[in-house]
Design a protein around this motif. Structure first.
Motif, mmCIF file in Angstrom:
data_model
loop_
_atom_site.group_PDB
_atom_site.id
_atom_site.type_symbol
_atom_site.label_atom_id
_atom_site.label_comp_id
_atom_site.label_asym_id
_atom_site.label_seq_id
_atom_site.Cartn_x
_atom_site.Cartn_y
_atom_site.Cartn_z
ATOM 1 N N VAL A 1 0.762 -1.126 -0.189
ATOM 2 C CA VAL A 1 0.088 -0.106 -0.001
ATOM 3 C C VAL A 1 0.753 1.246 -0.187
ATOM 4 O O VAL A 1 0.639 2.298 -0.591
ATOM 5 N N GLU B 1 2.039 2.001 -3.568
ATOM 6 C CA GLU B 1 1.084 2.467 -4.322
ATOM 7 C C GLU B 1 0.737 4.152 -3.864
ATOM 8 O O GLU B 1 0.559 4.650 -4.694
ATOM 9 N N ASP C 1 -8.019 2.515 5.187
ATOM 10 C CA ASP C 1 -9.299 2.557 4.223
ATOM 11 C C ASP C 1 -8.705 1.813 2.900
ATOM 12 O O ASP C 1 -9.539 1.151 2.056
ATOM 13 N N ARG C 2 -7.350 1.431 2.949
ATOM 14 C CA ARG C 2 -6.854 0.577 1.884
ATOM 15 C C ARG C 2 -6.659 -0.961 2.420
ATOM 16 O O ARG C 2 -6.763 -1.800 1.694
ATOM 17 N N ALA D 1 -3.863 9.919 3.164
ATOM 18 C CA ALA D 1 -4.749 8.694 2.868
ATOM 19 C C ALA D 1 -4.458 8.086 4.175
ATOM 20 O O ALA D 1 -3.356 7.919 4.756
#
Length: 74
Positions: free
Chosen positions: A37, A40, A57-58, A53
Motif C-alpha cells: 500500500v 501504491e 481505508d486500503r 490517505a
C-alpha cells in the motif's frame, strides 16, 4: 520524513507530537500488505490532487488498531 502521533489513552491530547522513533509490531503478512500500500501511495503522490490517505481505508483488516495516515509533504 517526519513522524507524528498521539499517546494511546490520552483523550486530552489535542494535537499530535513529533516522534523521534516509531516501531511497527506486525506479522510478515501484515508488513507485506503495508509495504504494498505504501508503494501504491507513493505512485499516487506523484500525481495531482493527493493530500493524505488512511492505511485502514486500503487495508480494512487493520481496522481497530492504531491508524497510520500518509500525508504528502508540501
Amino acid at each position: 520524513m517526519k513522524l507524528f502521533g498521539y499517546e494511546e489513552g490520552n483523550d486530552e491530547q489535542k494535537t499530535p507530537i513529533q516522534l523521534s522513533e516509531a516501531s511497527i509490531l506486525a506479522s510478515p503478512g501484515e508488513l507485506r500488505a503495508i509495504a504494498k500500500v505504501l508503494a501504491e501511495l507513493a505512485s499516487e503522490m506523484e500525481g495531482d490532487g493527493f493530500d493524505h490517505a488512511h492505511l485502514t481505508d486500503r487495508l480494512p483488516s487493520l481496522a481497530g488498531g492504531p491508524e497510520l495516515i500518509v500525508v504528502k509533504v508540501r
